[in-house]
Motif scaffolding. Structure first.
Motif, PDB file in Angstrom:
ATOM      1  N   HIS A 198      45.714  63.284  28.678  1.00  0.00           N
ATOM      2  CA  HIS A 198      44.843  64.144  29.472  1.00  0.00           C
ATOM      3  C   HIS A 198      45.453  64.560  30.806  1.00  0.00           C
ATOM      4  O   HIS A 198      45.161  65.632  31.308  1.00  0.00           O
ATOM      5  CB  HIS A 198      43.503  63.450  29.730  1.00  0.00           C
ATOM      6  N   PHE A 199      46.256  63.683  31.400  1.00  0.00           N
ATOM      7  CA  PHE A 199      46.701  63.945  32.772  1.00  0.00           C
ATOM      8  C   PHE A 199      48.216  64.062  32.896  1.00  0.00           C
ATOM      9  O   PHE A 199      48.724  64.369  33.976  1.00  0.00           O
ATOM     10  CB  PHE A 199      46.212  62.824  33.709  1.00  0.00           C
TER      11      PHE A 199
ATOM     12  N   HIS B 171      35.702  57.564  24.752  1.00  0.00           N
ATOM     13  CA  HIS B 171      36.774  58.187  25.530  1.00  0.00           C
ATOM     14  C   HIS B 171      36.272  58.870  26.795  1.00  0.00           C
ATOM     15  O   HIS B 171      36.967  58.876  27.812  1.00  0.00           O
ATOM     16  CB  HIS B 171      37.551  59.185  24.653  1.00  0.00           C
TER      17      HIS B 171
ATOM     18  N   GLU C 114      45.596  51.945  24.917  1.00  0.00           N
ATOM     19  CA  GLU C 114      44.753  53.144  24.908  1.00  0.00           C
ATOM     20  C   GLU C 114      44.586  53.763  26.299  1.00  0.00           C
ATOM     21  O   GLU C 114      44.581  54.988  26.440  1.00  0.00           O
ATOM     22  CB  GLU C 114      43.380  52.853  24.299  1.00  0.00           C
TER      23      GLU C 114
ATOM     24  N   LEU D 208      45.527  57.612  26.866  1.00  0.00           N
ATOM     25  CA  LEU D 208      44.569  58.634  27.302  1.00  0.00           C
ATOM     26  C   LEU D 208      45.023  59.314  28.587  1.00  0.00           C
ATOM     27  O   LEU D 208      44.864  60.530  28.750  1.00  0.00           O
ATOM     28  CB  LEU D 208      43.180  58.014  27.492  1.00  0.00           C
ATOM     29  N   GLN D 209      45.583  58.544  29.496  1.00  0.00           N
ATOM     30  CA  GLN D 209      46.078  59.163  30.738  1.00  0.00           C
ATOM     31  C   GLN D 209      47.232  60.130  30.447  1.00  0.00           C
ATOM     32  O   GLN D 209      47.313  61.207  31.025  1.00  0.00           O
ATOM     33  CB  GLN D 209      46.556  58.090  31.716  1.00  0.00           C
TER      34      GLN D 209
ATOM     35  N   GLU E  86      43.928  65.313  17.632  1.00  0.00           N
ATOM     36  CA  GLU E  86      43.784  65.395  19.082  1.00  0.00           C
ATOM     37  C   GLU E  86      45.136  65.180  19.772  1.00  0.00           C
ATOM     38  O   GLU E  86      45.479  65.886  20.726  1.00  0.00           O
ATOM     39  CB  GLU E  86      42.763  64.368  19.581  1.00  0.00           C
TER      40      GLU E  86
ATOM     41  N   VAL F 136      38.185  58.147  30.168  1.00  0.00           N
ATOM     42  CA  VAL F 136      38.944  59.226  30.809  1.00  0.00           C
ATOM     43  C   VAL F 136      38.388  59.490  32.208  1.00  0.00           C
ATOM     44  O   VAL F 136      39.127  59.647  33.173  1.00  0.00           O
ATOM     45  CB  VAL F 136      38.911  60.497  29.921  1.00  0.00           C
TER      46      VAL F 136
ATOM     47  N   ARG G 293      46.723  68.208  22.020  1.00  0.00           N
ATOM     48  CA  ARG G 293      46.892  68.039  23.463  1.00  0.00           C
ATOM     49  C   ARG G 293      48.365  67.947  23.862  1.00  0.00           C
ATOM     50  O   ARG G 293      48.721  68.224  24.999  1.00  0.00           O
ATOM     51  CB  ARG G 293      46.124  66.805  23.966  1.00  0.00           C
TER      52      ARG G 293
ATOM     53  N   PRO H 242      35.720  64.491  26.676  1.00  0.00           N
ATOM     54  CA  PRO H 242      36.374  63.835  27.813  1.00  0.00           C
ATOM     55  C   PRO H 242      36.949  64.821  28.830  1.00  0.00           C
ATOM     56  O   PRO H 242      37.049  64.498  30.010  1.00  0.00           O
ATOM     57  CB  PRO H 242      37.518  63.046  27.162  1.00  0.00           C
ATOM     58  N   THR H 243      37.318  66.006  28.376  1.00  0.00           N
ATOM     59  CA  THR H 243      37.827  67.000  29.322  1.00  0.00           C
ATOM     60  C   THR H 243      36.676  67.550  30.158  1.00  0.00           C
ATOM     61  O   THR H 243      36.786  67.691  31.378  1.00  0.00           O
ATOM     62  CB  THR H 243      38.546  68.136  28.556  1.00  0.00           C
TER      63      THR H 243
END
Lengths: 486, 486
Positions: free
Chosen positions: B138-139, A391, B130, B134-135, B199, A395, B203, A350-351
């Motif tokens: 990842h962000f 994902h 979810e 995920l946001q 994960e 993402v 992260r 996903p990255t």
């Protein structure tokens, strides 16, 4: 047109530096990993040929009017970065570079010089300084001066060791030395900062498991410092592997889309041979775009050309396979462009899929097809996928800076045993469908067994069978005891 | 006002569930980790007392006009979330909750119910689904419907095990059960998704090393699924530890700032005793704000009240120490508010400092002081800081969604041996400065040795000395063999 490509076989962890081809005119290296190379001509038709755009590299100080702006989608930051210095300046830049402290690049560092220099990572203008690195690592995006965000999910960094750091001392600029010993670029106004490998790996891959290909190839052996700065590429990066004509820059791609009067460009990233399921999907996407009212949607079939893991099918074999798919009419050459995306592969799921999409914005694509488990792989030490297969697209659909790119989710295709062809999977009659994974496909090709009719066009399949046969022969030879000639 | 607090000592990994105080009127649990509790009265003045805001909890369906909007800074998403149901509805909600499938909360899950319910995580309205997870992962941010981003660096999630997932079945809503067995909340329109712990850890912390306190306490023992949904808190979370009066919600804090006619609020997050270096910094910040033209800057001294690691100073001791600092006039009670931030501590450095700052936006602070290595700790297995001490403030200054918060970087204070006081460190005469780390300070207090004069006000220091003496006695007692009475 004859293309000379190379025959590969697997020699795990053999260092590719030994395979340098010295070429006085070009910054050059062979694009193989863990392979032994034996040049042979393996294909002699070229349905992928496109008009090579005769755009001269623009100096960094060049006229802004020369900047290619696509009508379809703006490059990130509004201006496509081009860091290759003009021909007239190259001599002087080379002399200057030679006078600076040097940083020796690895094969994959050179791939990144290529990527940054041509503007795939626009608006990035060099290897990341710490501020950019931290934003990439934590936010998968960079903030521009106007406050807006562009996507930047992978740290694009250059590692150096203690000794090199010591030699650089207090110099503001360094020369970057390619595999043949020549300076390929200058890095200006440098900043050196700590390379916390564990943190970089954990935040990029979401795991610190052993067996991550890019980590083992690139990060683990690298130095404890990162060096960022503004890049000036002294001359275009060439690989002299018979495939350089397929390495179109974002600028050249945008020109080609304009030339073809594309009103939509949909990009398909891949690092595997194209089977009929892929083709079904790409053709169906085109159909959908036509139904949406686009007159001339163009497919950018965009195989990744940089570092891939040892058991992936090598680039030249893939390119030959792709050519067969177009020759056989499985994809239509008139509405398809096949060129090489020069980035190395991270297998960071996903990255990484964000990087794959973002780079295609810069290349002028305004639609991006995303499949199951993009940029994923099996977990190196556990019996499962490294990433949740859903994902990647989730993402991607939420990623900051990618709002302007239209994401087209992949419909799952599988082999329909009733119709003997690849078709979109219908869960109401799942027993009639056969899933043929990449691993299974490679096992078929390796064993010489044919996949079911209709899985892949026969000429394309034949490319794979031939490749695996050669690989097998080479592997057997490699296992023979060496005999010294007397 | 007398405050009954508790005496702590260290019993590593003792589960706190045993320390439940049942209270029919309140959702209640004692706020200690790895401690044995013996209630004693240890201080009897309360300079931290503030007007308790008599705001009744608003129903989710309540009048929008009741929403507290600060003139200083808008809550994230524009509206301060308040998920505590109105008193009139509680009976019915409790009956409904009892009829639903149940999820049993841990102590730290309840802290998160508190945090989410009072709107510290606005605009989050429940445990993350979810997409939000995920946001966040990842962000470090969430995209709102209007396209704007709010910061959200920590996944605020609720884990369940296979058995609980099975019991929930296809139910849309679940009841959340507190430590005393009563339903404390309802989670509506739930979504259950996989909990990939590796994960999440990689992260969030940028490492998967063993010995991360929150990971060992919360994540490792938790289930393999996450459950997200919309939260309704049936009644305000109370801890009945004598400190509930110090647990002001963001809404109450905003009202208090209004009441005091603050024209700037600067927040100071801490989980340690306040020494004179901290005080210097806070007083200097106030001076700077006055020089900038603010008439009435208010300090929000905001100790973290949730989970902390075993060797941190416990909340009640810290609160008593802070009270002495105000009694002694080291900080001015007229321009200082000391209340408790109910979040648990992650020790996730640059990722967590964003959460600490973001939550204070929601509480009405428009300035945030950030120091060296915020939310950091020593690496659990290596002789180094877990995070680069400068990364916290760098990441914070670039974090998406925090643009409206003014970040005030911490000037380093150290003990000036010439003046016998804490002063801003001057690198031109570094030999005259003595750095007293948290570890060193605890070692002084534990050994009964006094730190240099001027390091901390004597009455505040005495609180720590007394605490460590008690701890030592309790530890010695714990090492005695148990004797059964006959």
């Amino acid at each position: 047109m004859f293309l000379t490509t190379k025959l590969h076989f697997n020699l795990h962890h053999q260092h590719a530096n030994k395979n340098i081809i010295n070429n006085n005119n070009n910054t050059c290296f062979c694009n193989y990993y863990n392979t032994k190379i034996r040049p042979i001509t393996i294909y002699n038709t070229n349905p992928l040929i496109i008009t090579t755009c005769k755009v001269k590299s623009r100096s960094m100080q060049g006229d802004e009017n020369l900047i290619i702006r696509s009508s379809l989608i703006e490059p990130d930051g509004g201006v496509l970065v081009d860091l290759v210095v003009g021909e007239g300046e190259r001599g002087a830049k080379r002399v200057e570079a030679e006078s600076l402290p040097k940083v020796k690049l690895t094969r994959i560092d050179v791939e990144w010089v290529h990527v940054i220099g041509e503007g795939w990572a626009s608006p990035l203008r060099g290897f990341m300084r710490e501020d950019e690195y931290l934003q990439s690592l934590h936010f998968n995006s960079l903030r521009l001066k106007n406050g807006s965000l562009v996507n930047m999910s992978l740290p694009i960094v250059l590692a150096i060791d203690d000794e090199t750091k010591g030699k650089i001392g207090s110099s503001s600029h360094v020369g970057l030395v390619g595999l043949d010993g020549d300076c390929v670029a200058i890095l200006r106004s440098i900043e050196i900062y700590k390379h916390n490998k564990e943190e970089r790996i954990a935040r990029t891959w979401g795991t610190t498991t052993s067996g991550l290909p890019y980590v083992e190839e690139v990060i683990t052996p690298s130095g404890n410092w990162l060096i960022g700065g503004d890049l000036e590429v002294i001359q275009p990066i060439k690989y002299n592997d018979g495939l350089d004509n397929y390495r179109l820059s974002p600028k050249q791609l945008r020109q080609e889309f304009d030339r073809r009067k594309a009103d939509a460009v949909f990009a398909f990233q891949l690092r595997n041979p194209v089977h009929n399921g892929h083709a079904l999907l790409m053709n169906d996407t085109r159909k959908q775009l036509l139904e949406m009212g686009y007159q001339n949607p163009i497919l950018l079939l965009h195989p990744l050309g940089g570092f891939t893991k040892a058991d992936d099918v090598p680039l030249d074999v893939r390119m030959e396979q792709h050519s067969k798919v177009l020759e056989d009419g499985v994809l239509d050459p008139k509405t398809t462009i096949v060129t090489i995306f020069p980035s190395p592969m991270h297998y960071a799921g996903p990255t990484e899929v964000q990087w794959h999409a973002k780079a295609r914005i810069n290349a002028g694509a305004n639609f991006y097809i995303v499949g199951r488990d993009p940029a994923g792989m099996g977990h190196p030490t556990e019996k499962r996928d490294l990433y949740d297969p859903d994902h990647g697209k989730k993402v991607l659909s939420m990623a900051p800076g990618l709002e302007k790119l239209k994401i087209l989710p992949f419909r799952v295709a599988a082999y329909d045993t009733r119709e003997n062809k690849m078709a979109f999977f219908d869960p109401t009659c799942s027993k009639d469908f056969l899933f043929i994974s990449g691993t299974k496909m490679r096992a078929y090709a390796r064993s010489g067994e044919n996949p079911p009719d209709g899985f892949m066009c026969p000429s394309g399949w034949n490319v794979l069978v031939k490749y695996y046969k050669r690989l097998q022969v080479e592997e057997e030879q490699a296992q023979q005891p060496a005999v010294l000639s007397t």
